[in-house]
Design an enzyme around this catalytic site. Structure first.
Site, mmCIF file in Angstrom:
data_model
loop_
_atom_site.group_PDB
_atom_site.id
_atom_site.type_symbol
_atom_site.label_atom_id
_atom_site.label_comp_id
_atom_site.label_asym_id
_atom_site.label_seq_id
_atom_site.Cartn_x
_atom_site.Cartn_y
_atom_site.Cartn_z
ATOM 1 N N ASN A 1 17.045 53.395 9.533
ATOM 2 C CA ASN A 1 15.920 53.286 10.472
ATOM 3 C C ASN A 1 14.649 53.504 9.657
ATOM 4 O O ASN A 1 14.338 54.640 9.307
ATOM 5 C CB ASN A 1 16.064 54.352 11.568
ATOM 6 N N LYS B 1 11.692 53.291 10.570
ATOM 7 C CA LYS B 1 10.569 53.764 11.402
ATOM 8 C C LYS B 1 9.328 52.927 11.064
ATOM 9 O O LYS B 1 9.459 51.758 10.736
ATOM 10 C CB LYS B 1 10.329 55.255 11.202
ATOM 11 N N HIS C 1 15.894 55.938 20.822
ATOM 12 C CA HIS C 1 15.636 56.907 19.743
ATOM 13 C C HIS C 1 14.776 58.038 20.309
ATOM 14 O O HIS C 1 13.910 57.804 21.147
ATOM 15 C CB HIS C 1 14.923 56.202 18.579
ATOM 16 N N GLU D 1 12.305 59.549 19.211
ATOM 17 C CA GLU D 1 10.848 59.360 19.078
ATOM 18 C C GLU D 1 10.335 58.431 20.174
ATOM 19 O O GLU D 1 9.210 58.598 20.661
ATOM 20 C CB GLU D 1 10.517 58.829 17.666
ATOM 21 N N GLU E 1 22.025 62.120 17.651
ATOM 22 C CA GLU E 1 20.929 62.527 16.777
ATOM 23 C C GLU E 1 20.258 63.768 17.369
ATOM 24 O O GLU E 1 19.347 63.647 18.204
ATOM 25 C CB GLU E 1 19.894 61.410 16.675
ATOM 26 N N GLY F 1 14.347 64.225 10.552
ATOM 27 C CA GLY F 1 13.166 64.320 9.684
ATOM 28 C C GLY F 1 12.787 65.745 9.329
ATOM 29 O O GLY F 1 11.688 65.980 8.822
ATOM 30 N N SER G 1 18.733 63.886 9.137
ATOM 31 C CA SER G 1 18.662 64.402 7.761
ATOM 32 C C SER G 1 19.945 64.180 6.967
ATOM 33 O O SER G 1 20.366 65.042 6.199
ATOM 34 C CB SER G 1 18.250 65.882 7.771
#
Ligand code: PEP
Length: 251
Positions: A9, A11, A95, A97, A167, A173, A212
């Site tokens: 991904n 991003k 996701h 985010e 996730e 991150g 991560s």
């Protein structure tokens, strides 16, 4: 045996020049391995570049979201049919985010999942709890609700051609990876939820871990019984790291 998938991904990262170097390295170094698929999910403007670079290689590509609508007056949105025109096989939906920064609800995520499937895309459905939710002991309730909203909308048959990605938000991150035991526990729970509807589909469902993942922890995570690969953020931008993680997915 379930298929494994390692999907990057990117991003909102990249540039034409940086992508060219990264894609050339993936093309040169990733070899087809039986039972393992690779993909990169990139920003929309780079789909043409990625399709030109990766056609004929073992690496597929996709996008990071799509509209729940098929066409119309939805300024700024991108449809699944458009993604298919650029050769996308995958699209990430839900996701964390997108959920936290752009307000995507469980229902909207379910609508996006179904829009992806109407166009022949393979959705990678993300679920995951925040640190606060984990500390309150609500992990199963949260990921269960996120998954079941899509199951209720699309049916278990929708998961014949889809992947699920666990996730944990606190691991994305942050450099904090969930332990293999924590990951296995949630993956087994998610598979059991699917199995209540259809045992066979649940057994074939690829459940990825994201948060991560690095070359140093990929092997032990992928060794867990219900972990079928990974969704890789930061490390997918570094050719050496992404290649090493992809290699860790081979049995
Ligand atoms: C992600 O963005 O889906 C992700 C897992 O990011 P990272 O690997 O950087 O934690």
């Amino acid at each position: 045996m379930r298929c494994r998938l390692v999907a990057g991904n990117w991003k909102m990262h990249g540039s034409l020049a940086a992508n060219q170097a990264l894609l050339a390295a993936l093309k040169a170094r990733l070899r087809q391995v039986e039972g393992v698929s690779y993909a990169v999910c990139v920003p929309f403007p780079y789909l043409n570049q990625v399709s030109a670079a990766l056609t004929g290689t073992p690496v597929a590509w996709g996008a990071q979201t799509l509209s729940e609508h098929d066409a119309g007056a939805y300024t700024g949105e991108v449809s699944g049919a458009m993604l298919r025109e650029f050769g996308c096989r995958y699209v990430i939906v839900g996701h964390s985010e997108r959920r936290s920064l752009f307000g995507e609800t469980d229902q909207q995520v379910a609508a996006k999942f179904m829009a992806a499937q109407r166009c022949g895309l393979v959705p990678i459905l993300c679920v995951g709890e925040t640190l606060e939710q984990r500390e309150r002991g609500d992990t199963q309730e949260v990921v269960g609700r996120q998954f079941e909203t899509v199951l209720n909308a699309a049916g278990i048959a929708g998961f014949v051609s889809a992947a699920l990605a666990y996730e944990p938000v606190w691991a994305i991150g942050t450099g904090k990876t969930a332990t293999p035991a924590q990951v296995q526990e949630v993956h087994a729970f998610l598979r059991a939820l699917a199995a209540k509807r259809d045992q066979g589909i649940a057994q074939e469902l690829s459940v990825l871990y994201g948060g991560s993942v690095k070359p140093g922890n990929a092997k032990e995570l992928f060794a867990m019984a219900d972990v079928d690969g990974g969704l890789i953020g930061g490390a997918s931008l570094v050719a050496d790291d992404f290649v090493a993680i992809c290699e860790a997915a081979s049995r």
